[in-house]
Design a protein around this motif. Sequence first.
Motif, PDB file in Angstrom:
ATOM      1  N   ASP A  72       0.836  -1.210   0.000  1.00  0.00           N
ATOM      2  CA  ASP A  72       0.000   0.000   0.000  1.00  0.00           C
ATOM      3  C   ASP A  72       0.865   1.252   0.000  1.00  0.00           C
ATOM      4  OD1 ASP A  72      -2.378  -1.392  -0.045  1.00  0.00           O
ATOM      5  OD2 ASP A  72      -2.720  -1.259   2.124  1.00  0.00           O
ATOM      6  N   HIS A  73       1.934   1.227   0.775  1.00  0.00           N
ATOM      7  CA  HIS A  73       2.853   2.376   0.820  1.00  0.00           C
ATOM      8  C   HIS A  73       3.491   2.608  -0.553  1.00  0.00           C
ATOM      9  CE1 HIS A  73       5.833   5.141   2.387  1.00  0.00           C
ATOM     10  NE2 HIS A  73       6.786   4.399   1.848  1.00  0.00           N
ATOM     11  N   VAL A  74       3.924   1.546  -1.201  1.00  0.00           N
ATOM     12  CA  VAL A  74       4.547   1.673  -2.526  1.00  0.00           C
ATOM     13  C   VAL A  74       3.532   2.158  -3.548  1.00  0.00           C
ATOM     14  CG1 VAL A  74       5.597   0.341  -4.404  1.00  0.00           C
ATOM     15  CG2 VAL A  74       6.385   0.014  -2.075  1.00  0.00           C
ATOM     16  N   LYS A  75       2.301   1.667  -3.473  1.00  0.00           N
ATOM     17  CA  LYS A  75       1.243   2.115  -4.395  1.00  0.00           C
ATOM     18  C   LYS A  75       0.992   3.610  -4.228  1.00  0.00           C
ATOM     19  CE  LYS A  75      -1.485  -2.135  -4.724  1.00  0.00           C
ATOM     20  NZ  LYS A  75      -2.766  -2.755  -4.359  1.00  0.00           N
ATOM     21  N   GLN A  76       0.899   4.060  -3.010  1.00  0.00           N
ATOM     22  CA  GLN A  76       0.665   5.489  -2.763  1.00  0.00           C
ATOM     23  C   GLN A  76       1.827   6.326  -3.268  1.00  0.00           C
ATOM     24  OE1 GLN A  76      -0.056   5.757   1.434  1.00  0.00           O
ATOM     25  NE2 GLN A  76      -2.157   4.988   1.295  1.00  0.00           N
ATOM     26  N   GLN A  77       3.031   5.856  -3.069  1.00  0.00           N
ATOM     27  CA  GLN A  77       4.208   6.582  -3.518  1.00  0.00           C
ATOM     28  C   GLN A  77       4.240   6.648  -5.049  1.00  0.00           C
ATOM     29  OE1 GLN A  77       7.820   4.840  -2.049  1.00  0.00           O
ATOM     30  NE2 GLN A  77       8.651   6.836  -1.464  1.00  0.00           N
ATOM     31  N   LEU A  78       3.959   5.527  -5.708  1.00  0.00           N
ATOM     32  CA  LEU A  78       3.935   5.506  -7.170  1.00  0.00           C
ATOM     33  C   LEU A  78       2.824   6.401  -7.707  1.00  0.00           C
ATOM     34  CD1 LEU A  78       4.596   1.750  -8.033  1.00  0.00           C
ATOM     35  CD2 LEU A  78       6.074   3.700  -8.509  1.00  0.00           C
ATOM     36  N   SER A  79       1.685   6.374  -7.065  1.00  0.00           N
ATOM     37  CA  SER A  79       0.572   7.218  -7.492  1.00  0.00           C
ATOM     38  C   SER A  79       0.927   8.689  -7.375  1.00  0.00           C
ATOM     39  CB  SER A  79      -0.661   6.905  -6.648  1.00  0.00           C
ATOM     40  OG  SER A  79      -1.719   7.747  -6.992  1.00  0.00           O
ATOM     41  N   ALA A  80       1.563   9.072  -6.293  1.00  0.00           N
ATOM     42  CA  ALA A  80       1.968  10.472  -6.115  1.00  0.00           C
ATOM     43  C   ALA A  80       3.016  10.867  -7.149  1.00  0.00           C
ATOM     44  CB  ALA A  80       2.509  10.678  -4.698  1.00  0.00           C
ATOM     45  N   ASP A  81       3.971   9.982  -7.400  1.00  0.00           N
ATOM     46  CA  ASP A  81       5.001  10.270  -8.398  1.00  0.00           C
ATOM     47  C   ASP A  81       4.405  10.412  -9.791  1.00  0.00           C
ATOM     48  OD1 ASP A  81       6.898  10.184  -6.414  1.00  0.00           O
ATOM     49  OD2 ASP A  81       7.644   8.169  -6.932  1.00  0.00           O
ATOM     50  N   LEU A  82       3.488   9.507 -10.147  1.00  0.00           N
ATOM     51  CA  LEU A  82       2.836   9.587 -11.456  1.00  0.00           C
ATOM     52  C   LEU A  82       1.999  10.848 -11.595  1.00  0.00           C
ATOM     53  CD1 LEU A  82       1.750   5.900 -12.144  1.00  0.00           C
ATOM     54  CD2 LEU A  82       3.491   7.226 -13.343  1.00  0.00           C
ATOM     55  N   SER A  83       1.314  11.232 -10.539  1.00  0.00           N
ATOM     56  CA  SER A  83       0.511  12.454 -10.581  1.00  0.00           C
ATOM     57  C   SER A  83       1.393  13.678 -10.797  1.00  0.00           C
ATOM     58  CB  SER A  83      -0.283  12.612  -9.284  1.00  0.00           C
ATOM     59  OG  SER A  83      -1.223  11.589  -9.149  1.00  0.00           O
ATOM     60  N   ALA A  84       2.497  13.729 -10.092  1.00  0.00           N
ATOM     61  CA  ALA A  84       3.413  14.871 -10.239  1.00  0.00           C
ATOM     62  C   ALA A  84       4.019  14.900 -11.643  1.00  0.00           C
ATOM     63  CB  ALA A  84       4.522  14.791  -9.191  1.00  0.00           C
ATOM     64  N   GLN A  85       4.406  13.745 -12.144  1.00  0.00           N
ATOM     65  CA  GLN A  85       4.989  13.674 -13.489  1.00  0.00           C
ATOM     66  C   GLN A  85       3.963  14.064 -14.540  1.00  0.00           C
ATOM     67  OE1 GLN A  85       6.377   9.774 -14.525  1.00  0.00           O
ATOM     68  NE2 GLN A  85       7.390  10.455 -16.381  1.00  0.00           N
ATOM     69  N   THR A  86       2.742  13.602 -14.398  1.00  0.00           N
ATOM     70  CA  THR A  86       1.685  13.948 -15.343  1.00  0.00           C
ATOM     71  C   THR A  86       1.393  15.443 -15.304  1.00  0.00           C
ATOM     72  OG1 THR A  86       0.702  11.756 -15.051  1.00  0.00           O
ATOM     73  CG2 THR A  86      -0.700  13.452 -16.009  1.00  0.00           C
ATOM     74  N   ALA A  87       1.368  16.011 -14.120  1.00  0.00           N
ATOM     75  CA  ALA A  87       1.120  17.454 -13.997  1.00  0.00           C
ATOM     76  C   ALA A  87       2.222  18.255 -14.685  1.00  0.00           C
ATOM     77  CB  ALA A  87       1.019  17.846 -12.523  1.00  0.00           C
ATOM     78  N   ARG A  88       3.474  17.818 -14.514  1.00  0.00           N
ATOM     79  CA  ARG A  88       4.585  18.523 -15.178  1.00  0.00           C
ATOM     80  C   ARG A  88       4.471  18.416 -16.689  1.00  0.00           C
ATOM     81  NH1 ARG A  88       7.618  15.976 -11.094  1.00  0.00           N
ATOM     82  NH2 ARG A  88       8.350  14.428 -12.577  1.00  0.00           N
TER      83      ARG A  88
END
Length: 140
Positions: free
Chosen positions: A47-63
Amino acid sequence: MSTNMPVIASTEERRTRPRTRPSILPYIALWVVLIGAGIAGAIWYTDHVKQQLSADLSAQTARQIEAVQADYTKQLQEMRASYESEMAELESKVQSLNELLTFNKDNASDKTDSSNKLYTQISELKQQLDQLKKNLDVLK
């Protein structure tokens, strides 16, 4: 024989006394606790890794979206400036041709060929100007 008797009695006591085996229940309980802790730890970690990946993907997509929007805005501004300069140039040409036509019409009423050519040129320029305006409206 008295010395042998106590030895025999103690051997008999050992045989008749029930053996106490260590209980297996604490070992099973320990294994169940360890397995449960391992499963719980694995679930928490995934769950921790999923949340971290989701946050990273969201930030990358926003950029990436910001970069695409900036590029699109820049291209749109460049095209708009280009069309506006072309329209201004065509407007000045149309204006100068209108002035020339008016001058020719006033000076040479019998020369209709020149007048017709100028009207044709003005008509073509107006068509080009209308086409550029339509393109600019599409870009807006």
